[in-house]
Design a protein around this motif. Sequence first.
Motif, mmCIF file in Angstrom:
data_model
loop_
_atom_site.group_PDB
_atom_site.id
_atom_site.type_symbol
_atom_site.label_atom_id
_atom_site.label_comp_id
_atom_site.label_asym_id
_atom_site.label_seq_id
_atom_site.Cartn_x
_atom_site.Cartn_y
_atom_site.Cartn_z
ATOM 1 N N GLN A 19 0.745 -1.270 0.080
ATOM 2 C CA GLN A 19 0.039 0.013 -0.056
ATOM 3 C C GLN A 19 0.908 1.157 0.150
ATOM 4 O O GLN A 19 0.612 2.247 -0.692
ATOM 5 C CB GLN A 19 -0.964 -0.005 1.148
ATOM 6 C CG GLN A 19 -2.079 -1.094 1.138
ATOM 7 C CD GLN A 19 -3.159 -0.905 2.204
ATOM 8 O OE1 GLN A 19 -2.938 0.079 3.151
ATOM 9 N NE2 GLN A 19 -4.187 -1.710 2.143
ATOM 10 N N THR B 244 0.045 4.137 -2.799
ATOM 11 C CA THR B 244 0.037 5.317 -2.260
ATOM 12 C C THR B 244 1.023 6.454 -3.134
ATOM 13 O O THR B 244 0.461 7.456 -3.482
ATOM 14 C CB THR B 244 -0.078 5.568 -0.903
ATOM 15 O OG1 THR B 244 -1.141 4.781 -0.209
ATOM 16 C CG2 THR B 244 -0.259 6.891 -0.448
ATOM 17 N N SER C 80 -5.253 12.291 -0.814
ATOM 18 C CA SER C 80 -5.275 11.186 0.189
ATOM 19 C C SER C 80 -5.950 9.982 -0.421
ATOM 20 O O SER C 80 -6.885 9.946 -1.095
ATOM 21 C CB SER C 80 -6.534 11.917 1.144
ATOM 22 O OG SER C 80 -7.134 10.961 2.077
ATOM 23 N N THR D 79 -7.415 6.249 0.475
ATOM 24 C CA THR D 79 -7.889 5.436 1.676
ATOM 25 C C THR D 79 -8.296 4.147 1.089
ATOM 26 O O THR D 79 -8.926 3.827 0.176
ATOM 27 C CB THR D 79 -9.116 6.165 2.133
ATOM 28 O OG1 THR D 79 -8.709 7.412 2.484
ATOM 29 C CG2 THR D 79 -9.763 5.092 3.249
ATOM 30 N N PHE D 80 -7.624 2.866 1.748
ATOM 31 C CA PHE D 80 -7.920 1.556 1.253
ATOM 32 C C PHE D 80 -8.845 1.032 2.112
ATOM 33 O O PHE D 80 -8.724 1.200 3.158
ATOM 34 C CB PHE D 80 -6.626 0.752 1.365
ATOM 35 C CG PHE D 80 -5.623 1.274 0.427
ATOM 36 C CD1 PHE D 80 -5.303 0.594 -0.867
ATOM 37 C CD2 PHE D 80 -4.526 2.185 0.668
ATOM 38 C CE1 PHE D 80 -4.283 1.220 -1.798
ATOM 39 C CE2 PHE D 80 -3.688 2.757 -0.056
ATOM 40 C CZ PHE D 80 -3.487 2.229 -1.181
ATOM 41 N N ASN D 81 -9.764 0.332 1.741
ATOM 42 C CA ASN D 81 -10.976 -0.360 2.580
ATOM 43 C C ASN D 81 -11.305 -1.481 1.974
ATOM 44 O O ASN D 81 -12.315 -1.366 1.074
ATOM 45 C CB ASN D 81 -12.068 0.597 2.742
ATOM 46 C CG ASN D 81 -13.067 0.077 3.838
ATOM 47 O OD1 ASN D 81 -12.747 -0.764 4.557
ATOM 48 N ND2 ASN D 81 -14.495 0.799 3.597
ATOM 49 N N VAL E 169 -10.564 1.500 -3.215
ATOM 50 C CA VAL E 169 -9.849 2.562 -2.852
ATOM 51 C C VAL E 169 -10.423 3.962 -3.315
ATOM 52 O O VAL E 169 -10.896 4.267 -4.327
ATOM 53 C CB VAL E 169 -8.410 2.412 -3.461
ATOM 54 C CG1 VAL E 169 -7.532 3.686 -3.552
ATOM 55 C CG2 VAL E 169 -7.852 1.165 -3.627
ATOM 56 N N THR E 170 -10.193 4.799 -2.283
ATOM 57 C CA THR E 170 -10.950 6.234 -2.236
ATOM 58 C C THR E 170 -9.699 7.092 -2.258
ATOM 59 O O THR E 170 -8.941 7.169 -1.517
ATOM 60 C CB THR E 170 -11.893 6.380 -1.516
ATOM 61 O OG1 THR E 170 -12.897 5.674 -1.014
ATOM 62 C CG2 THR E 170 -12.660 7.972 -1.364
ATOM 63 N N ASP F 91 -8.955 11.239 -2.755
ATOM 64 C CA ASP F 91 -9.742 12.475 -2.526
ATOM 65 C C ASP F 91 -8.581 13.704 -2.833
ATOM 66 O O ASP F 91 -7.456 13.563 -2.410
ATOM 67 C CB ASP F 91 -10.111 12.825 -0.967
ATOM 68 C CG ASP F 91 -11.287 12.074 -0.937
ATOM 69 O OD1 ASP F 91 -12.325 12.334 -1.472
ATOM 70 O OD2 ASP F 91 -11.102 11.270 0.163
ATOM 71 N N GLU G 200 -13.239 13.579 -6.202
ATOM 72 C CA GLU G 200 -13.040 12.268 -5.764
ATOM 73 C C GLU G 200 -13.034 11.089 -6.592
ATOM 74 O O GLU G 200 -13.855 10.963 -7.473
ATOM 75 C CB GLU G 200 -14.109 11.960 -4.596
ATOM 76 C CG GLU G 200 -13.955 10.670 -3.897
ATOM 77 C CD GLU G 200 -14.903 10.502 -2.527
ATOM 78 O OE1 GLU G 200 -14.487 10.620 -1.421
ATOM 79 O OE2 GLU G 200 -16.217 10.163 -2.703
#
Length: 448
Positions: free
Chosen positions: A65, A69, A99, A101-103, A107-108, A110, A137
């Motif tokens: 990650q 990133t 930004s 964000t991994f979930n 992947v989001t 921003d 986004e």
Amino acid sequence: MRKPSKKRQQGAVSIVVALSLLVLLGVLGLAIDSGFGYMIRAKLDAAADGAAIAAGQAVTRGADQATQTANAQQAATAFFAANYPAGFLGSTATLASPSITFNQGTVTIDIAAQAQVPVSFMQLFGFKLLKVTTSSESVRKDLDMSLIIDTTGSMATDPTVPPAVRSAAITFLQQFDQLADRISLLHFAYGTVVDQPFNGNSRGFDLAAMTSSINAFNFSGSTNSAEAYWNALDQLNDVITQPSSLRVIVFFSDGAPNSFASIFGANATNTACSSFAGTIISGDTPNTPAAMYYDNVQSQKYASPCYSNSASNVVTQLPQWYNAHNTTWLDNQTIPVITNTPRVVTSAINYANVNNAARNIAEAMANQARSQGIYVFAIGRGSELLQPEGANGEIGQDVLKCMANTPDSLPRCYNPAQPVGVYCQALTPADLTPCFSKLASEILRISK
């Protein structure tokens, strides 16, 4: 009554005119400066949106990650700088650190940016700078994908094709996120082999293992496309119990289907062969069908007495339904073998029936996938797919387009209510990598 003097009247008018001019000047200044602001905002919005998309594409690169990133942030910064020129309309733009964000596979990304520009007329009212801000986004959906590679004997007629297939397939896989995307790898001919299955609901895939499997491919056998689709769907429906938001089958082949597997009625003297599924083949030109081959091995005949180069020596008739497997998502009476549509098939063991059934079942399997919301993408290799062949003199490319549900497929095939896929024709080995890249780009596009 005393009338006001003309001098007083003229003085009052002068004050009103001066005030009106001041107001008019302010409105004009506001209009001019606001116009600059709107142009800057439009440019800033476009640059930020593009940066978010670029980051979404780059975030798939990297084995951890932190690397992903960094790649996403670098891509966003580079795209923003390239699309918002320095000093645009006298402004200064700043991109905040993206930004990421991994979930659980999603992947989001921003993006926030701002620009400021010195004002001109509005300085009369105490304003020195006009500040414009924007945000964007990009959400990259989680992905489940089954990659199917045709390894039939026709692939090896040109010695430059196998290495081109291997290289293009490996490059294709490199476009996806090894940590988040779930990918299974299959190859097929008479039967289908699942080289690298999904790891249950665990996210990610083993690129090194898939590369090793692809490099070990050999090419022999005929085209049992239906079995490849069944195994791909089984991976997507049974191995994974918590599906991703985007599910895809990528199907690569150099020919239309000409073989299929089922449990066939056996001869009275050969009842042992009626208890298990096997593949019956027809080829692309009129001949005597042969049977049976294993349906889970690329190219291997069953031992005697369950194989004969004349299928009627082993089996007596075609089954009413495709019945090679019975699962929760496809039972033994879902896909007909004996049918009048889209091609006529009777129970007799002959070239036309086997060839037509193979094509019907493969198209029905692809339709089964799409009815479950799964996208089907197809790549056809070689000019042979543009030539009439098979029992009905069909163009192989049309069969693959029907599988993918492309808008330019045959009228009987296209269903806009189902996921619309992409078909790419690779006429030469050099076209394979561009075709695979086109499909990767399309998959990444719809994953956002």
